[in-house]
Motif scaffolding. Structure first.
Motif, short mmCIF file in Angstrom:
data_model
loop_
_atom_site.label_atom_id
_atom_site.label_comp_id
_atom_site.label_asym_id
_atom_site.label_seq_id
_atom_site.Cartn_x
_atom_site.Cartn_y
_atom_site.Cartn_z
N VAL A 15 12.07 -28.40 -5.26
CA VAL A 15 11.37 -27.24 -5.84
C VAL A 15 10.28 -26.77 -4.89
O VAL A 15 10.14 -25.57 -4.63
N ALA A 16 9.53 -27.71 -4.35
CA ALA A 16 8.45 -27.36 -3.41
C ALA A 16 9.01 -26.66 -2.18
O ALA A 16 8.47 -25.63 -1.74
N ALA A 18 11.82 -24.97 -1.90
CA ALA A 18 12.31 -23.64 -2.28
C ALA A 18 11.16 -22.66 -2.49
O ALA A 18 11.30 -21.46 -2.22
N ALA A 19 10.01 -23.17 -2.95
CA ALA A 19 8.85 -22.31 -3.19
C ALA A 19 8.01 -22.12 -1.92
O ALA A 19 7.08 -21.31 -1.91
N VAL A 26 2.85 -28.39 -5.86
CA VAL A 26 3.62 -28.31 -7.11
C VAL A 26 2.97 -29.21 -8.16
O VAL A 26 2.74 -28.79 -9.29
#
Length: 188
Positions: A15-16, A18-19, A26
């Motif tokens: 997630v990190a 991708a962000a 995060v």
């Protein structure tokens, strides 16, 4: 990512990345992986609606009305029959993940308890009653309203959002309490 690959297959590091931020960033905003999926906005909104309701109304009216009103605010209203709007799609995806993932179901149960307490707090002095069982009755009414909402949420996910969520919640409350809970905000 969770919807496409599955909750368990996606890490916080994924997630990190991708962000475009670090995993620590995060975690600063979302203390646990579950917090990435389960949002607390509905709890705050429901508690605010309960607190703003008239203390002269029965608890079931106050809580049921707040649930319907919050669903209306979160989903963009009663819909136009053309399918879910973007915020509804997001809520449906989160709900499906919660139903399919044991860790999210457990966390959701914990958040339901916190929501029940937030609603009880929002009722405030409106439930003050010399009867020592008043708090117990209020908690029972809150729990019953939340169970009706859970039933509506489950149906909403099964139907892929075809029936507007506020309608399903109002129908579940009516099934549970008869006509004791009007559908606030709906003008036919």
């Amino acid at each position: 990512m969770f919807t496409d690959r599955g909750y368990d297959a996606v890490t916080v590091a994924d997630v990190a990345e991708a962000a475009g931020v670090s995993a620590m960033t995060v975690y600063r905003h979302f203390p646990t992986k579950e917090d990435l999926v389960l949002i607390d906005q509905p709890a705050r909104l429901i508690a605010e609606r309960v607190a703003a309701s008239s203390a002269t109304l029965p608890v079931v009216h106050r809580v049921g009305g707040a649930l319907v009103d919050a669903a209306t605010a979160l989903t963009g209203g009663y819909g136009d029959g053309d399918g879910p709007v973007a915020s509804e799609r997001f809520l449906l995806d989160c709900l499906r993940l919660m139903v399919a993932t044991p860790a999210l179901r457990a966390r959701h149960l914990d958040s339901q308890y916190a929501l029940q307490q937030a609603i009880a707090d929002a009722l405030g002095d409106g439930t003050a009653d010399p009867d020592p069982d008043a708090a117990f009755r209020a908690q029972a009414a809150i729990s019953a309203c939340l169970a009706a909402m859970h039933t509506a949420l489950t149906r909403w996910a099964e139907e892929d959002g075809r029936t507007p969520l506020p309608d399903l919640i109002a129908r579940a409350l009516t099934a549970s309490f008869g006509d004791a809970v009007p559908a606030p905000g709906r003008q036919d």
